[in-house]
Motif scaffolding. Structure first.
Motif, mmCIF file in Angstrom:
data_model
loop_
_atom_site.group_PDB
_atom_site.id
_atom_site.type_symbol
_atom_site.label_atom_id
_atom_site.label_comp_id
_atom_site.label_asym_id
_atom_site.label_seq_id
_atom_site.Cartn_x
_atom_site.Cartn_y
_atom_site.Cartn_z
ATOM 1 N N PRO A 104 -10.352 10.463 5.552
ATOM 2 C CA PRO A 104 -9.777 10.439 6.460
ATOM 3 C C PRO A 104 -10.216 9.136 7.558
ATOM 4 O O PRO A 104 -9.855 8.207 7.544
ATOM 5 C CB PRO A 104 -8.730 11.538 7.289
ATOM 6 N N HIS B 32 -3.122 8.354 -3.813
ATOM 7 C CA HIS B 32 -3.959 8.445 -5.002
ATOM 8 C C HIS B 32 -5.450 8.186 -4.719
ATOM 9 O O HIS B 32 -6.472 8.587 -5.154
ATOM 10 C CB HIS B 32 -3.815 7.027 -5.459
ATOM 11 N N PHE B 33 -5.777 8.176 -3.590
ATOM 12 C CA PHE B 33 -7.126 8.301 -2.664
ATOM 13 C C PHE B 33 -7.392 8.983 -1.822
ATOM 14 O O PHE B 33 -7.955 9.569 -1.109
ATOM 15 C CB PHE B 33 -7.449 7.168 -2.341
ATOM 16 N N ILE B 34 -7.001 10.638 -1.663
ATOM 17 C CA ILE B 34 -7.078 11.555 -0.951
ATOM 18 C C ILE B 34 -8.529 12.400 -1.158
ATOM 19 O O ILE B 34 -8.664 13.085 0.045
ATOM 20 C CB ILE B 34 -5.979 12.763 -1.089
ATOM 21 N N GLU C 200 -2.701 6.051 -0.098
ATOM 22 C CA GLU C 200 -3.253 6.647 0.462
ATOM 23 C C GLU C 200 -3.163 8.155 -0.466
ATOM 24 O O GLU C 200 -5.012 9.110 -0.462
ATOM 25 C CB GLU C 200 -3.107 7.321 2.020
ATOM 26 N N MET D 103 -10.592 5.696 5.535
ATOM 27 C CA MET D 103 -9.718 5.003 4.432
ATOM 28 C C MET D 103 -9.221 4.706 6.197
ATOM 29 O O MET D 103 -8.618 3.535 5.870
ATOM 30 C CB MET D 103 -8.340 6.760 4.350
ATOM 31 N N GLY D 104 -8.868 5.722 7.006
ATOM 32 C CA GLY D 104 -8.956 4.391 8.647
ATOM 33 C C GLY D 104 -10.361 3.454 8.981
ATOM 34 O O GLY D 104 -9.436 2.478 9.361
ATOM 35 N N GLU E 259 2.607 4.385 -0.425
ATOM 36 C CA GLU E 259 1.925 5.725 -1.126
ATOM 37 C C GLU E 259 0.460 5.702 -1.920
ATOM 38 O O GLU E 259 0.339 6.623 -2.188
ATOM 39 C CB GLU E 259 3.221 6.435 -2.275
ATOM 40 N N LEU F 149 -10.644 1.932 -6.511
ATOM 41 C CA LEU F 149 -10.055 1.624 -5.536
ATOM 42 C C LEU F 149 -10.404 0.772 -4.466
ATOM 43 O O LEU F 149 -9.749 -0.607 -4.114
ATOM 44 C CB LEU F 149 -10.909 2.012 -3.792
ATOM 45 N N THR G 119 0.792 -1.061 0.511
ATOM 46 C CA THR G 119 -0.071 0.227 0.267
ATOM 47 C C THR G 119 0.480 1.525 -0.272
ATOM 48 O O THR G 119 0.264 2.316 -0.308
ATOM 49 C CB THR G 119 -1.424 0.449 1.107
ATOM 50 N N CYS H 37 -11.051 1.179 6.217
ATOM 51 C CA CYS H 37 -11.104 0.114 5.336
ATOM 52 C C CYS H 37 -9.600 -0.187 6.500
ATOM 53 O O CYS H 37 -9.187 -1.222 6.611
ATOM 54 C CB CYS H 37 -10.534 0.785 4.209
ATOM 55 N N GLU H 38 -8.885 0.773 6.886
ATOM 56 C CA GLU H 38 -7.008 -0.106 7.398
ATOM 57 C C GLU H 38 -7.590 -0.633 8.527
ATOM 58 O O GLU H 38 -7.648 -1.677 8.730
ATOM 59 C CB GLU H 38 -6.452 1.534 7.494
#
Length: 136
Positions: A25, A19-21, A17, A28-29, A15, A63, A13, A31-32
């Motif tokens: 957050p 691409h999907f900025i 983030e 994305m958190g 970098e 994504l 993974t 997802c992680e």
């Protein structure tokens, strides 16, 4: 997860983030967190929202495809927890696609987002959330 799996996750993974900025957050958190074996009920609502968002739907699909490609790259024998984590995330990401014509599913998501708008009225002024104020 083992330290080797965390290292493999970082490698896969790296970098990503950037691409999907455009996604929040918080999303994305979530997802992680799912990849690291935590169940996040709210993630399914975010997935519905982004899949149905005029601006972010294309990025959401990218994504989903990226996670699917990464999942296929993982050696499930060497990294079983990481493989399971990516599989679990894919379930969340693919749900809006699989349930696209499910009216009960849509109604549940609209109700969730309507409630969020009531709690945070600034969302009502955001064009991407106004659609939840209308009834199905």
């Amino acid at each position: 997860m083992t330290s080797k799996e965390y290292t493999e996750y970082d490698r896969l993974t790296h970098e990503m983030e950037l691409h999907f900025i455009a996604f929040t957050p918080q999303f994305m958190g979530y997802c992680e967190d799912v990849i690291f074996s935590e169940e996040i009920a709210e993630l399914s609502y975010f997935c519905f929202h982004f899949y149905n968002d005029n601006y972010l739907s294309h990025l959401y699909q990218k994504l989903s495809h990226r996670i699917e490609r990464l999942y296929k790259k993982i050696d499930s024998e060497q990294f079983p927890d990481l493989s399971n984590g990516f599989a679990n995330l894919l379930i969340y990401l693919k749900e809006p696609i699989a349930r696209e014509n499910d009216l009960e599913y849509k109604a549940e998501n609209f109700a969730y987002w309507r409630n969020q708008i009531v709690q945070d009225t600034s969302l009502a002024h955001n064009g991407g959330f106004r659609k939840y104020l209308v009834t199905l």
